[in-house]
Scaffold this motif. Sequence first.
Motif, PDB file in Angstrom:
ATOM      1  N   LEU A  93      -6.042  -3.099  -7.727  1.00  0.00           N
ATOM      2  CA  LEU A  93      -6.889  -2.079  -8.174  1.00  0.00           C
ATOM      3  C   LEU A  93      -7.319  -2.265  -9.724  1.00  0.00           C
ATOM      4  CD1 LEU A  93      -4.506   0.539  -6.955  1.00  0.00           C
ATOM      5  CD2 LEU A  93      -6.826   0.274  -6.009  1.00  0.00           C
ATOM      6  N   LYS A  94      -6.799  -2.916 -10.434  1.00  0.00           N
ATOM      7  CA  LYS A  94      -7.212  -3.217 -11.778  1.00  0.00           C
ATOM      8  C   LYS A  94      -8.527  -4.014 -11.679  1.00  0.00           C
ATOM      9  CE  LYS A  94      -6.004  -5.412 -16.232  1.00  0.00           C
ATOM     10  NZ  LYS A  94      -4.850  -6.131 -16.765  1.00  0.00           N
ATOM     11  N   LYS A  95      -8.808  -5.021 -10.539  1.00  0.00           N
ATOM     12  CA  LYS A  95     -10.014  -5.689 -10.585  1.00  0.00           C
ATOM     13  C   LYS A  95     -11.120  -5.003  -9.488  1.00  0.00           C
ATOM     14  CE  LYS A  95      -8.134 -10.267 -11.891  1.00  0.00           C
ATOM     15  NZ  LYS A  95      -8.335 -11.643 -11.523  1.00  0.00           N
ATOM     16  N   LEU A  96     -10.478  -4.244  -8.280  1.00  0.00           N
ATOM     17  CA  LEU A  96     -11.408  -3.618  -7.351  1.00  0.00           C
ATOM     18  C   LEU A  96     -10.916  -2.245  -7.233  1.00  0.00           C
ATOM     19  CD1 LEU A  96     -11.254  -6.844  -4.811  1.00  0.00           C
ATOM     20  CD2 LEU A  96     -13.172  -5.969  -6.472  1.00  0.00           C
ATOM     21  N   PRO A  97     -11.257  -1.255  -8.123  1.00  0.00           N
ATOM     22  CA  PRO A  97     -10.576  -0.051  -8.063  1.00  0.00           C
ATOM     23  C   PRO A  97     -10.999   0.926  -7.022  1.00  0.00           C
ATOM     24  CG  PRO A  97     -12.459  -0.076  -9.549  1.00  0.00           C
ATOM     25  CD  PRO A  97     -12.142  -1.475  -9.182  1.00  0.00           C
ATOM     26  N   LEU A 147       4.549   3.853  -9.456  1.00  0.00           N
ATOM     27  CA  LEU A 147       3.604   3.165 -10.023  1.00  0.00           C
ATOM     28  C   LEU A 147       2.113   4.004  -9.826  1.00  0.00           C
ATOM     29  CD1 LEU A 147       3.993  -0.199  -7.819  1.00  0.00           C
ATOM     30  CD2 LEU A 147       4.410   0.129 -10.122  1.00  0.00           C
ATOM     31  N   GLY A 148       2.312   5.354  -9.654  1.00  0.00           N
ATOM     32  CA  GLY A 148       1.091   6.154  -9.640  1.00  0.00           C
ATOM     33  C   GLY A 148      -0.026   5.866  -8.724  1.00  0.00           C
ATOM     34  N   LEU A 149       0.517   5.737  -7.437  1.00  0.00           N
ATOM     35  CA  LEU A 149      -0.539   5.144  -6.384  1.00  0.00           C
ATOM     36  C   LEU A 149      -0.713   6.110  -5.159  1.00  0.00           C
ATOM     37  CD1 LEU A 149       0.915   1.367  -5.851  1.00  0.00           C
ATOM     38  CD2 LEU A 149      -1.286   2.138  -7.181  1.00  0.00           C
ATOM     39  N   GLU A 150      -0.417   7.414  -5.663  1.00  0.00           N
ATOM     40  CA  GLU A 150      -0.142   8.175  -4.676  1.00  0.00           C
ATOM     41  C   GLU A 150      -1.388   8.601  -3.670  1.00  0.00           C
ATOM     42  OE1 GLU A 150       2.591   9.918  -7.589  1.00  0.00           O
ATOM     43  OE2 GLU A 150       0.708   8.690  -7.440  1.00  0.00           O
ATOM     44  N   LYS A 151      -2.750   8.285  -4.681  1.00  0.00           N
ATOM     45  CA  LYS A 151      -4.117   8.428  -4.079  1.00  0.00           C
ATOM     46  C   LYS A 151      -4.717   7.147  -3.419  1.00  0.00           C
ATOM     47  CE  LYS A 151      -5.489  12.683  -6.374  1.00  0.00           C
ATOM     48  NZ  LYS A 151      -6.317  13.334  -7.005  1.00  0.00           N
ATOM     49  N   LYS A 152      -3.898   6.016  -3.806  1.00  0.00           N
ATOM     50  CA  LYS A 152      -4.258   4.672  -3.478  1.00  0.00           C
ATOM     51  C   LYS A 152      -3.645   3.926  -2.361  1.00  0.00           C
ATOM     52  CE  LYS A 152      -8.001   4.445  -5.964  1.00  0.00           C
ATOM     53  NZ  LYS A 152      -9.322   3.951  -5.167  1.00  0.00           N
ATOM     54  N   PHE A 153      -2.484   4.414  -2.065  1.00  0.00           N
ATOM     55  CA  PHE A 153      -1.510   3.782  -0.972  1.00  0.00           C
ATOM     56  C   PHE A 153      -0.888   4.896  -0.315  1.00  0.00           C
ATOM     57  CE2 PHE A 153       0.424  -0.541  -0.795  1.00  0.00           C
ATOM     58  CZ  PHE A 153       0.980  -0.279   0.387  1.00  0.00           C
ATOM     59  N   LEU A 154      -1.305   4.663   0.920  1.00  0.00           N
ATOM     60  CA  LEU A 154      -0.997   5.653   2.027  1.00  0.00           C
ATOM     61  C   LEU A 154      -0.181   5.470   2.969  1.00  0.00           C
ATOM     62  CD1 LEU A 154      -4.719   7.390   2.245  1.00  0.00           C
ATOM     63  CD2 LEU A 154      -2.811   7.992   0.680  1.00  0.00           C
ATOM     64  N   SER A 206       0.645 -13.115  -5.818  1.00  0.00           N
ATOM     65  CA  SER A 206       0.251 -14.032  -5.269  1.00  0.00           C
ATOM     66  C   SER A 206      -0.410 -13.294  -4.056  1.00  0.00           C
ATOM     67  CB  SER A 206       1.425 -15.086  -4.374  1.00  0.00           C
ATOM     68  OG  SER A 206       0.729 -15.679  -3.299  1.00  0.00           O
ATOM     69  N   ILE A 207       0.259 -12.297  -3.568  1.00  0.00           N
ATOM     70  CA  ILE A 207      -0.541 -11.215  -2.343  1.00  0.00           C
ATOM     71  C   ILE A 207      -1.959 -10.800  -3.172  1.00  0.00           C
ATOM     72  CG2 ILE A 207       0.020  -9.389  -1.232  1.00  0.00           C
ATOM     73  CD1 ILE A 207       2.692  -9.825  -1.327  1.00  0.00           C
ATOM     74  N   ALA A 208      -1.922 -10.243  -4.375  1.00  0.00           N
ATOM     75  CA  ALA A 208      -3.031  -9.450  -4.978  1.00  0.00           C
ATOM     76  C   ALA A 208      -4.048 -10.490  -5.038  1.00  0.00           C
ATOM     77  CB  ALA A 208      -2.689  -9.064  -6.144  1.00  0.00           C
ATOM     78  N   GLU A 209      -3.612 -11.779  -5.356  1.00  0.00           N
ATOM     79  CA  GLU A 209      -4.654 -12.868  -5.628  1.00  0.00           C
ATOM     80  C   GLU A 209      -5.297 -13.159  -4.551  1.00  0.00           C
ATOM     81  OE1 GLU A 209      -2.436 -15.990  -7.357  1.00  0.00           O
ATOM     82  OE2 GLU A 209      -2.609 -15.082  -9.578  1.00  0.00           O
ATOM     83  N   LYS A 210      -4.680 -13.352  -3.444  1.00  0.00           N
ATOM     84  CA  LYS A 210      -5.292 -13.537  -2.108  1.00  0.00           C
ATOM     85  C   LYS A 210      -6.360 -12.475  -1.459  1.00  0.00           C
ATOM     86  CE  LYS A 210      -3.954 -17.510  -2.066  1.00  0.00           C
ATOM     87  NZ  LYS A 210      -2.866 -18.147  -1.168  1.00  0.00           N
ATOM     88  N   ILE A 211      -5.845 -11.250  -1.778  1.00  0.00           N
ATOM     89  CA  ILE A 211      -6.443 -10.078  -1.372  1.00  0.00           C
ATOM     90  C   ILE A 211      -7.904  -9.937  -2.290  1.00  0.00           C
ATOM     91  CG2 ILE A 211      -6.512  -7.584  -1.422  1.00  0.00           C
ATOM     92  CD1 ILE A 211      -3.663  -7.691  -0.931  1.00  0.00           C
ATOM     93  N   VAL A 212      -7.860 -10.021  -3.502  1.00  0.00           N
ATOM     94  CA  VAL A 212      -9.082 -10.077  -4.399  1.00  0.00           C
ATOM     95  C   VAL A 212      -9.763 -11.156  -3.808  1.00  0.00           C
ATOM     96  CG1 VAL A 212      -9.864 -10.401  -6.474  1.00  0.00           C
ATOM     97  CG2 VAL A 212      -7.707  -8.953  -6.237  1.00  0.00           C
ATOM     98  N   TYR A 213      -9.340 -12.277  -3.721  1.00  0.00           N
ATOM     99  CA  TYR A 213     -10.245 -13.445  -3.227  1.00  0.00           C
ATOM    100  C   TYR A 213     -11.187 -13.041  -1.986  1.00  0.00           C
ATOM    101  CZ  TYR A 213     -12.225 -18.072  -1.827  1.00  0.00           C
ATOM    102  OH  TYR A 213     -13.026 -18.943  -1.520  1.00  0.00           O
ATOM    103  N   THR A 231     -18.138   2.455   1.185  1.00  0.00           N
ATOM    104  CA  THR A 231     -17.683   1.297   0.643  1.00  0.00           C
ATOM    105  C   THR A 231     -16.272   1.114   0.010  1.00  0.00           C
ATOM    106  OG1 THR A 231     -18.085   3.243  -1.370  1.00  0.00           O
ATOM    107  CG2 THR A 231     -20.115   2.049  -0.592  1.00  0.00           C
ATOM    108  N   THR A 232     -15.445   1.940   0.539  1.00  0.00           N
ATOM    109  CA  THR A 232     -14.097   1.531   0.098  1.00  0.00           C
ATOM    110  C   THR A 232     -13.531   0.599   1.006  1.00  0.00           C
ATOM    111  OG1 THR A 232     -13.689   4.039  -0.089  1.00  0.00           O
ATOM    112  CG2 THR A 232     -11.719   2.658   0.344  1.00  0.00           C
ATOM    113  N   ARG A 233     -12.745  -0.391   0.431  1.00  0.00           N
ATOM    114  CA  ARG A 233     -12.252  -1.784   1.031  1.00  0.00           C
ATOM    115  C   ARG A 233     -10.841  -1.089   1.200  1.00  0.00           C
ATOM    116  NH1 ARG A 233     -16.182  -3.622   3.062  1.00  0.00           N
ATOM    117  NH2 ARG A 233     -16.684  -1.699   2.666  1.00  0.00           N
ATOM    118  N   VAL A 234     -10.478  -1.618   2.630  1.00  0.00           N
ATOM    119  CA  VAL A 234      -9.184  -1.004   2.902  1.00  0.00           C
ATOM    120  C   VAL A 234      -8.253  -2.355   3.404  1.00  0.00           C
ATOM    121  CG1 VAL A 234      -7.876   0.220   5.063  1.00  0.00           C
ATOM    122  CG2 VAL A 234     -10.120   1.017   4.072  1.00  0.00           C
ATOM    123  N   ILE A 235      -7.000  -2.136   2.893  1.00  0.00           N
ATOM    124  CA  ILE A 235      -5.979  -3.202   3.173  1.00  0.00           C
ATOM    125  C   ILE A 235      -5.017  -2.441   4.155  1.00  0.00           C
ATOM    126  CG2 ILE A 235      -4.195  -4.834   1.972  1.00  0.00           C
ATOM    127  CD1 ILE A 235      -7.381  -5.307   1.383  1.00  0.00           C
TER     128      ILE A 235
END
Length: 395
Positions: free
Chosen positions: A235-239, A265-272, A345-352, A208-212
């Motif tokens: 992550l705020k919209k799609l944690p 940004l506290g992303l150690e577990k979310k940005f590898l 802008s990058i985030a908006e396209k990813i979320v879409y 279920t994890t979405r990967v960028i």
Amino acid sequence: MKKVKILCVTPLRGGIGHWSRCLIEELDKLADITIVTYRKKRKEDDAKPFTRVTDDFILEVINPERPYYIIEYNNEKSLEDLVRLTDKIKPDCVYFVMWAGRQITWFLKEYSKILNKKNIPIVLTLHEAYPQIVQEGDLKLFTDAYVCADHIVVLTNDELNDLRNAGINIPISVIPHGHYHAMNKNKVDDRDARIIVSNHLSTQISDTTRVILFIGFIRDYKGLIHLIRAAPYVLKKLPETLFIAAGSIELAEKPLQYQNEIQKLGLEKKFLLFSRFVEDYILFESFFKVADIVVHPYVGISQSGTMFTAIGMKRPVIISELGSFIVKLKKQGVLFTSKPKDPKSIAEKIVYLLTHEEERKKLAERAYNILKKEYNWKKIADDYLTIFKEVKSKL
């Protein structure tokens, strides 16, 4: 009918090595090709010179015993060695594949002058006419190295305009980058890819994890810092989203800035970060196959081999809208674009794309088919052969 005899000088490592492999595969059917490559491209090679091709993708086409490993960026004797080989081969044309490397401009300039005296035409392909990070004197340094050529090939109209603006008036052709569909070996499926990447990154990527994914050499102009800054918006919209950046950091201008920004940004577990060159092919394919979207947040680039690789892996692409070539692909419905240096802008396209699964899949499939049809290597090789014959006929 006798084939045209070509002496091809090209890197056989990294992105340009992959590009050359695809072109040589088709040119071998049309011409008699002798390959020359580098022992040392840059100072970092002094300790460990390049002695033979080891890249599995290149080895599919080029036997490691085939190339002459001659050129050294800091060795005038290597120029003498190449001239001796040229005299022995007696090519109809020399074909020199060039990147924006300052250290090799002297070699190209001197070799071109020697070929001119010998009445042997030289054709250049410039993967970038000038460096992305321009230093004082670069314009003259590179322009002086190009003016002795008989014909120049660039990959985009923007590069053509740059050369014309620099005062170069020799013939120039635009031949776009070809697709990289051959890199997709289908050795792993999406599920296996998640297991393989999870093991390498010491994490657990669930179904279920979405990967960028960001992949490729990490340099300032590749814009990774802006993708890191886009992550909190996503992550705020799609944690349940996970970001992965994979690629060598050895040439990075400020290598610590990426991990520092992740921690800030506290992303150690979310940005590898996997900050090494991805040499193992199974892992290479797995990084693409684990990704729901591949993002190229560039701030200065004319074309991208990793973009073509992602499309060949049937992955949807978001890339900064930079230059006419990207605009053309956008109009063809091949990719999504974001604003350069704009995390929101990058985030908006990813979320879409993450929230429109059917559109995401159709984008990837459409891009794959368009590139297969319009950016195929047979057509590219035919275009090069025409140029080789033209420069030969004008002698």
